[in-house]
Design an enzyme around this catalytic site. Structure first.
Site, PDB file in Angstrom:
ATOM      1  N   SER A 344      10.323   0.352  -0.371  1.00 56.95           N
ATOM      2  CA  SER A 344      11.009  -0.911  -0.649  1.00 56.95           C
ATOM      3  C   SER A 344      11.313  -1.719   0.605  1.00 56.95           C
ATOM      4  O   SER A 344      10.444  -2.387   1.137  1.00 56.95           O
ATOM      5  CB  SER A 344      12.242  -0.682  -1.518  1.00 56.95           C
ATOM      6  OG  SER A 344      13.246   0.001  -0.873  1.00 56.95           O
ATOM      7  N   ASP A 355       1.245  -8.515   8.207  1.00 54.38           N
ATOM      8  CA  ASP A 355       0.608  -9.761   7.774  1.00 54.38           C
ATOM      9  C   ASP A 355       0.593 -10.814   8.876  1.00 54.38           C
ATOM     10  O   ASP A 355      -0.359 -11.588   9.004  1.00 54.38           O
ATOM     11  CB  ASP A 355       1.321 -10.314   6.538  1.00 54.38           C
ATOM     12  CG  ASP A 355       0.891  -9.622   5.262  1.00 54.38           C
ATOM     13  OD1 ASP A 355       0.086  -8.668   5.338  1.00 54.38           O
ATOM     14  OD2 ASP A 355       1.359 -10.023   4.172  1.00 54.38           O
ATOM     15  N   LYS A 369       6.553   0.490  -3.749  1.00 54.00           N
ATOM     16  CA  LYS A 369       7.489  -0.008  -4.762  1.00 54.00           C
ATOM     17  C   LYS A 369       7.726  -1.492  -4.531  1.00 54.00           C
ATOM     18  O   LYS A 369       8.275  -1.885  -3.511  1.00 54.00           O
ATOM     19  CB  LYS A 369       8.815   0.743  -4.697  1.00 54.00           C
ATOM     20  CG  LYS A 369       9.827   0.217  -5.709  1.00 54.00           C
ATOM     21  CD  LYS A 369      11.177   0.838  -5.530  1.00 54.00           C
ATOM     22  CE  LYS A 369      12.159   0.177  -6.488  1.00 54.00           C
ATOM     23  NZ  LYS A 369      12.419  -1.223  -6.136  1.00 54.00           N
TER      24      LYS A 369
END
Length: 445
Positions: A344, A355, A369
């Protein structure tokens, strides 16, 4: 409450009474809406069904059929759950649950009926939406603030008992060698296989200073017993040190204040080493099961400046969370350590830095998750409800896990931390430094 009822209807709910936060929790505690006409109508249908069967309610009259939990939670599922849900499906899940309970344990009073119906309805949604009684809710809120009593393990349900997702670093369970993937099958000789999650937790709980003997099954090993001393778990979520002119920052959970602690750690590491000599940072998120969304954004902000960290998609729209102004790591190379226990909030940080090509990820794929839970307090206890899905800056879901650029397994049979050593070497390489034969504790030489 019926053991078989919870085994059937609540298999994957991760109760948090013994662990730090295993889910990504929205930054605020939200109010619940009062029941509307539909919720009251469905509640009346539920009680009428119980009355018609004759063996569900110990007081089988229809007088005073108003329930406390069920109509409130039904209304809020309809209004705030991440997906639209058919009301009839919720009703049928509740009916199925109370019938299963009555078949196992006989008729029940109104309060038990109310709780069983509510838990059955929530369990039909997903693995993370659940009702917490007053004790469980108090424990949950303590965890977000940095301290709680218990063994120090993150758990999930398992057909043989309790599955250990991750022990908390330095906790009593960690000190006796409990590992991710272990299955606790017995507590003081009593089998957990046919007990509910809450019943199993109650056996592991006890007064501080007392011990419980757990029987553990581990893959490729014979089962063994371990005595764990119950204690107050003080969560010290951030620790750091300098190793061979590389800063090491370990985050074990995302409780309140973690972002500020990481910023302080970076500033102190730079002061110790000197900006010109510092190669970069290793950010260790292994075995970190998550925590507060706001803290994940705050930690990301220490390495990113004014860039998207995460977006969430709710029933009625989308929200985005950007890093703050001025990262404090000054563009130094970052290697993030991840493994199957990183979940999470850890996945948000790792995904954002990956990214934006701000960090290299090293280790093993994360837990995977991609949902956000909001916490709703009740007059007694509270409800945790999945209200959003989250996505990394590139639009990726983390369901299925985030993959590292550098896959390095850690062999428990080998001395030393192979992943950490590899991370140190990679930081120096990314900084253009010498090709060091790194040995921990030798100042990188």
């Amino acid at each position: 409450m019926s053991a078989r009822f919870f085994k059937k209807h609540n298999n994957a709910i991760s109760w948090l009474a013994l662990t730090i936060i295993a889910v990504l929790v929205a930054s605020c505690v939200k109010p619940l809406y009062e029941p509307n006409k539909e919720a009251k109508r469905v509640t009346a249908q539920l009680v009428q069904t119980a009355h018609d069967h004759g063996n569900i309610l110990s007081d089988n009259s229809l007088e005073g059929y108003d329930l406390n939990l069920f109509p409130i939670i039904y209304r809020n599922i309809q209004d705030q759950y991440v997906y639209e849900v058919d009301g009839q499906a919720l009703l049928l899940a509740a009916i199925d649950g109370v019938q299963a309970h009555a078949a196992d344990d006989g008729s029940m009073d109104r309060d038990t009926f109310d709780e069983v119906a509510t838990q059955s309805m929530l369990a039909s949604l997903d693995d993370y939406s659940t009702y917490m009684n007053a004790k469980a809710y108090r424990s949950f809120m303590e965890q977000t603030r940095g301290a709680y009593a218990g063994l120090g393990i993150q758990i999930s349900n398992h057909e043989k008992g309790l599955l250990v997702v991750s022990p908390f670093e330095g906790s009593p369970a960690d000190q006796v060698g409990i590992l991710p993937g272990d299955v606790i099958t017995h507590a003081d000789g009593k089998s957990l296989a046919d007990l509910s999650m809450q019943e199993s937790i109650n056996l592991l709980r006890g007064r501080v200073g007392t011990s419980v003997v757990v029987t553990v099954e581990r893959e490729k090993s014979e089962s063994f017993n371990a005595s764990i001393r119950r204690d107050i778990i003080e969560l010290n979520p951030v620790r750091y040190e300098v190793e061979g002119e590389v800063g090491y920052i370990r985050i074990s959970n995302f409780s309140e204040g973690v972002g500020n602690m990481v910023t302080d750690a970076i500033n102190d590491i730079e002061r110790q080493v000197g900006e010109d000599k510092l190669y970069g940072y290793v950010l260790d998120l292994r075995k970190n099961p998550g925590g507060l969304l706001t803290e994940a954004v705050s930690v990301s902000s220490a390495f990113l400046s004014q860039k998207l960290v995460v977006s969430t998609r709710e029933r009625d729209g989308e929200n985005s969370f950007d890093a703050g102004y001025g990262e404090v790591a000054d563009g130094k190379p970052v290697v993030v350590l991840i493994d199957e226990g990183s979940a999470s909030a850890s996945e948000i940080v790792a995904g954002a830095l990956q990214d934006h090509e701000r960090a290299a990820l090293l280790g093993q794929a994360t837990f995977g998750k991609g949902s956000v839970q909001s916490v709703f307090p009740l007059y007694e206890g509270g409800v945790k409800l999945t209200t959003a899905l989250y996505f990394t800056p590139s639009g990726r879901t983390v369901n299925g896990g985030i993959q590292p650029q550098y896959t390095v397994s850690d062999n428990p049979d080998e001395d030393g931390d192979e992943q950490l050593i590899a991370a140190y070497r990679l930081v120096v390489e990314l900084a253009g430094g010498p090709n060091l034969n790194w040995t921990l504790g030798s100042e990188g030489q």
